[in-house]
Design an enzyme around this catalytic site. Sequence first.
Site, PDB file in Angstrom:
ATOM      1  N   CYS A   1      48.562 -42.096  39.495  1.00 44.80           N
ATOM      2  CA  CYS A   1      48.589 -40.765  40.113  1.00 44.80           C
ATOM      3  C   CYS A   1      49.378 -40.732  41.422  1.00 44.80           C
ATOM      4  O   CYS A   1      49.595 -39.660  41.983  1.00 44.80           O
ATOM      5  CB  CYS A   1      47.165 -40.275  40.325  1.00 44.80           C
ATOM      6  SG  CYS A   1      46.208 -40.313  38.801  1.00 44.80           S
TER       7      CYS A   1
ATOM      8  N   HIS B   1      47.392 -34.787  45.175  1.00 43.56           N
ATOM      9  CA  HIS B   1      47.242 -35.064  43.745  1.00 43.56           C
ATOM     10  C   HIS B   1      46.013 -34.303  43.240  1.00 43.56           C
ATOM     11  O   HIS B   1      44.937 -34.362  43.850  1.00 43.56           O
ATOM     12  CB  HIS B   1      47.091 -36.569  43.534  1.00 43.56           C
ATOM     13  CG  HIS B   1      46.538 -36.909  42.199  1.00 43.56           C
ATOM     14  ND1 HIS B   1      47.097 -36.449  41.033  1.00 43.56           N
ATOM     15  CD2 HIS B   1      45.447 -37.645  41.833  1.00 43.56           C
ATOM     16  CE1 HIS B   1      46.387 -36.883  40.006  1.00 43.56           C
ATOM     17  NE2 HIS B   1      45.384 -37.604  40.466  1.00 43.56           N
TER      18      HIS B   1
ATOM     19  N   ASN C   1      43.374 -33.272  35.764  1.00 43.76           N
ATOM     20  CA  ASN C   1      44.156 -34.327  36.414  1.00 43.76           C
ATOM     21  C   ASN C   1      45.268 -34.776  35.471  1.00 43.76           C
ATOM     22  O   ASN C   1      44.997 -35.438  34.476  1.00 43.76           O
ATOM     23  CB  ASN C   1      43.203 -35.477  36.755  1.00 43.76           C
ATOM     24  CG  ASN C   1      43.911 -36.658  37.402  1.00 43.76           C
ATOM     25  OD1 ASN C   1      45.133 -36.770  37.364  1.00 43.76           O
ATOM     26  ND2 ASN C   1      43.127 -37.553  37.989  1.00 43.76           N
TER      27      ASN C   1
END
Length: 333
Positions: free
Chosen positions: A118, A260, A290
């Site tokens: 990520c 993020h 996500n």
Amino acid sequence: MKSSTMQGARILATGSSVPDSYINNHKISEMVDTSDEWIVTRTGIKERRLLTGTNQSIIDLAVLAAIRALNKASMNPLKIDLIILATSSPNDLFGSASQLQAKIGAYKAVAFDLTAACSGFVLGIVTASQFIQNGTYQNILVVGADVLSKWTDWSDRSTCILFGDGAGAAIVQACSIKDNGILGFQLNTDGTQYNKLSIAYKEEMYPHPTLQLFQGSFKYITMNGKEVYKFAVSKVPSSILECLKLLNISTNDIDWLLLHQANERILNAVADKLSIHSSKLISNLSQYGNTSAASIPLALDEALAENKIKKDDIIVISGFGAGLTWGTVIIKW
Ligand code: COA
């Protein structure tokens, strides 16, 4: 910027792409013991996109995101010098960036994958800015793309509620030093914590009968959610503050905080710690979950499409995740 810098670097255009298929919290609660209320309260996520069907891969998402960015910049793909594909879910372990290069016709570009989960897009932008600011390249395509739905254990309620698929692209271009838009960065890795979030390679129980060689495969995402949560909420604000200090910028000067997109609670906790008003938080987590390396460029592309970001705005961008890795890049739009 250091005095040895030959030229400035700035993000010229962005693009993004998500699959059409989606799964909402109600559907997930038919598969595992959870509820829409639990998921929304703990994460802020309502639905995520999934790359379903056959003959579709991460490359299809990456290609579309890249073409959209190229079109916005009216740029011929032959002008691209370098392609960085940030992904942890490639369709080829030798690297997928070359497929992207061929499919968009960027035949003059060097292309490589960057694996940093990520944090991948932040590392990709920082890497691109270095190649440009030292004078090596003029135009770099950075794509963050992930299809973590392929690596999710859909019977594990602690992880399957979180992840979705997508791709986001940014074209980083050389400019004069006075117009430099990638102001500075701060990056970190803590490998002692690698097993807090992982898609581990697992060996078979028995070796090859002749060679006594153990072979294996990659399996599902495993995660210690509580530890990852604590890590993000403590390390991300420190990284941002350190980066701001390096650049002599105050938190009051920040126009947008683009983190993020992991969990709404993490986003709010980081903003609170920095005393940044929630109206400055860019968030599209509820729709996509996500999306790993794609989450930041996807959210950036949407914020630009909504005309939120104006010329000269200061955007603080932080990525964090498996590795463990985390870092910040500060951009002047
Ligand atoms: N639905 C209902 N209950 C669930 C559940 C779900 N989807 N997932 C876990 N639970 C249960 C647990 O089994 C536990 O039950 P118990 O108390 O009976 O043992 C309870 O809910 C609390 O679990 P816990 O893990 O403490 O929840 P949490 O408040 O920490 O929330 C996460 C879990 C995953 C949402 C949270 O830890 C998180 O977001 N962490 C960060 C993850 C992340 O962002 N990862 C990617 C980083 S790039």
